[in-house]
Design a protein around this motif. Sequence first.
Motif, PDB file in Angstrom:
ATOM      1  N   HIS A  41      -0.871   2.715  -3.278  1.00 15.45           N
ATOM      2  CA  HIS A  41      -1.817   3.022  -2.196  1.00 15.45           C
ATOM      3  C   HIS A  41      -1.518   2.185  -0.957  1.00 15.45           C
ATOM      4  O   HIS A  41      -1.520   2.687   0.175  1.00 15.45           O
ATOM      5  CB  HIS A  41      -3.251   2.755  -2.683  1.00 15.45           C
ATOM      6  N   ILE A  44       1.738   3.432   0.701  1.00 12.35           N
ATOM      7  CA  ILE A  44       1.532   4.715   1.389  1.00 12.35           C
ATOM      8  C   ILE A  44       0.807   4.503   2.722  1.00 12.35           C
ATOM      9  O   ILE A  44       1.178   5.085   3.741  1.00 12.35           O
ATOM     10  CB  ILE A  44       0.742   5.694   0.492  1.00 12.35           C
ATOM     11  N   LYS A  45      -0.214   3.618   2.704  1.00 10.67           N
ATOM     12  CA  LYS A  45      -0.995   3.382   3.912  1.00 10.67           C
ATOM     13  C   LYS A  45      -0.188   2.722   5.022  1.00 10.67           C
ATOM     14  O   LYS A  45      -0.414   2.974   6.203  1.00 10.67           O
ATOM     15  CB  LYS A  45      -2.227   2.530   3.595  1.00 10.67           C
ATOM     16  N   LEU A  78       0.227  13.506  -8.833  1.00  3.56           N
ATOM     17  CA  LEU A  78       0.064  12.642  -7.658  1.00  3.56           C
ATOM     18  C   LEU A  78       1.227  12.805  -6.683  1.00  3.56           C
ATOM     19  O   LEU A  78       1.027  12.930  -5.469  1.00  3.56           O
ATOM     20  CB  LEU A  78      -0.042  11.188  -8.118  1.00  3.56           C
ATOM     21  N   CYS A  79       2.446  12.789  -7.225  1.00  5.49           N
ATOM     22  CA  CYS A  79       3.643  12.913  -6.384  1.00  5.49           C
ATOM     23  C   CYS A  79       3.695  14.274  -5.695  1.00  5.49           C
ATOM     24  O   CYS A  79       4.143  14.393  -4.544  1.00  5.49           O
ATOM     25  CB  CYS A  79       4.904  12.695  -7.223  1.00  5.49           C
ATOM     26  N   LYS A  81       1.048  16.087  -4.831  1.00  4.25           N
ATOM     27  CA  LYS A  81       0.033  16.067  -3.778  1.00  4.25           C
ATOM     28  C   LYS A  81       0.491  15.270  -2.559  1.00  4.25           C
ATOM     29  O   LYS A  81       0.258  15.653  -1.424  1.00  4.25           O
ATOM     30  CB  LYS A  81      -1.264  15.462  -4.319  1.00  4.25           C
ATOM     31  N   LYS A  82       1.135  14.134  -2.819  1.00  2.17           N
ATOM     32  CA  LYS A  82       1.544  13.235  -1.729  1.00  2.17           C
ATOM     33  C   LYS A  82       2.937  13.564  -1.192  1.00  2.17           C
ATOM     34  O   LYS A  82       3.404  12.920  -0.249  1.00  2.17           O
ATOM     35  CB  LYS A  82       1.537  11.787  -2.231  1.00  2.17           C
ATOM     36  N   ASP A  83       3.598  14.537  -1.818  1.00  2.00           N
ATOM     37  CA  ASP A  83       4.958  14.924  -1.429  1.00  2.00           C
ATOM     38  C   ASP A  83       5.917  13.725  -1.495  1.00  2.00           C
ATOM     39  O   ASP A  83       6.627  13.406  -0.536  1.00  2.00           O
ATOM     40  CB  ASP A  83       4.964  15.531  -0.015  1.00  2.00           C
ATOM     41  N   ILE A  84       5.895  13.040  -2.649  1.00  2.00           N
ATOM     42  CA  ILE A  84       6.748  11.882  -2.871  1.00  2.00           C
ATOM     43  C   ILE A  84       7.729  12.203  -4.003  1.00  2.00           C
ATOM     44  O   ILE A  84       7.337  12.751  -5.030  1.00  2.00           O
ATOM     45  CB  ILE A  84       5.915  10.639  -3.264  1.00  2.00           C
TER      46      ILE A  84
END
Length: 452
Positions: A41, A44-45, A78-79, A81-84
């Motif tokens: 988190h 990412i921020k 999660l990846c 959703k976050k495009d990671i």
Amino acid sequence: MPILNEIHFVKNILKKEFSIKKKNKICIAVSGGLDSMVLLHLFIKISNILSLSIEIAHCNFSLRKSESDQDEQFIKHLCYKKDILCHIKKFNILEYSKKNKLSIQMSARKLRYKWFDKLIQEKYYDYLALGHHLNDSIETFFINLIRGTGIKGLLGIPKKNKKIIRPLYSFTKEEIFNYAKKNKIIFRYDSSNQDQKYLRNKIRFIISSFSPSIYYYFYKGFKKSINFLYQENYLIEQNILKIKKQITSEQREYPFIWKINCNKVQQLSSIYLFKLFFQYGFSIKNIKQLCYAQTGKQLISNQYRIIKNRKELILIENEYFNLCKNKIYIITNFNVSNILLPIKIQFNIYREKIINIEKMITTNNILFIDFDKIELPLKLRTWRKGDIFYPLNMTGKKKLSKYYKDNKLSLLDKEKTWLLINGNNNIILVGNRLDNRFKITLKTQKILGIIL
């Protein structure tokens, strides 16, 4: 205690402690638990602030059956959703543990870090970040203290080891939990953290039972003690490096090899021998005995071996040693590609009439061979017990083991000297020494030139 927030994390942790720069490529090891999810988190921020490129690595050890698979699915979702970009690795930890006679925890650690090192090399990461924090370091301190350790073992978990970093190392579990609560971070619980059969969990339970006042001063005092230990350990390590330099005759990183002067090692005290060799899996007693042993004797640990060669000890990785041993490369034609071969080799065919044999034999760059005596396929391999050949300019045959001994080759040199074998299993070349049976004569009609 430092306050865990994005500004402090960037200014005092990433930039000051780890020198992370704009556009760095960072991989975050994410289990799905509290610590790694908070670490992710934070990255990412602040990724937009530092223009960081972020990827995720997740290990599935399948120890908690459906829970482990649910963790994996949680990370994948999660990846998405976050495009990671996400890298997931499944391990057969029970098989590895049984094969290597290691505990489950030690096996998991070895497999995990081996994969992390591989990812760092293959994906060109600037850093790989882990979610270890102050509580983890304290638990490691007590585990090592109970088992017996020196200053280095009392330092807990290092905040940095080459490209592996632990940005949460100075924060407590409580601070990390409060950050997760404030930012509504979803994470998964690991049921194995409650299992009291593990020493780490027992220590964790005891520390968590402290009263709030003791808890505060305990962590504050521990951080001070760790800082003092780091400074003292730095002075010790500097002295060890000085000693290491004095006993070293040669050292290189890849392939790893360390050549050590035996006479100088014999003069060292036990504490220096421990500091220098324990990390490679060798005891003080065995190192002392090896110094007085005959040439060819060796010690073998899980990852390394140390070989006595006259007045030297040669330390290498088992992986490199075994790379050559018993390996065979087949050469089916003379238009050989060097991509898959252990040495560079080139074949040229000559049909000119022989005028000066002596000149052709002594040419430095090319080894000349009677082409009609060659039978495909050729093979490249290292020596085996019972190998014989007929050395050029010598009378009769010679055992390869005797030839190596006469030329004072160490065990390591023997294992990395490649033999070129004819299709009828006769040796053509030992390194760059030609077998007498394949030399050119006035009767030679066609010549094969070999450039090594």
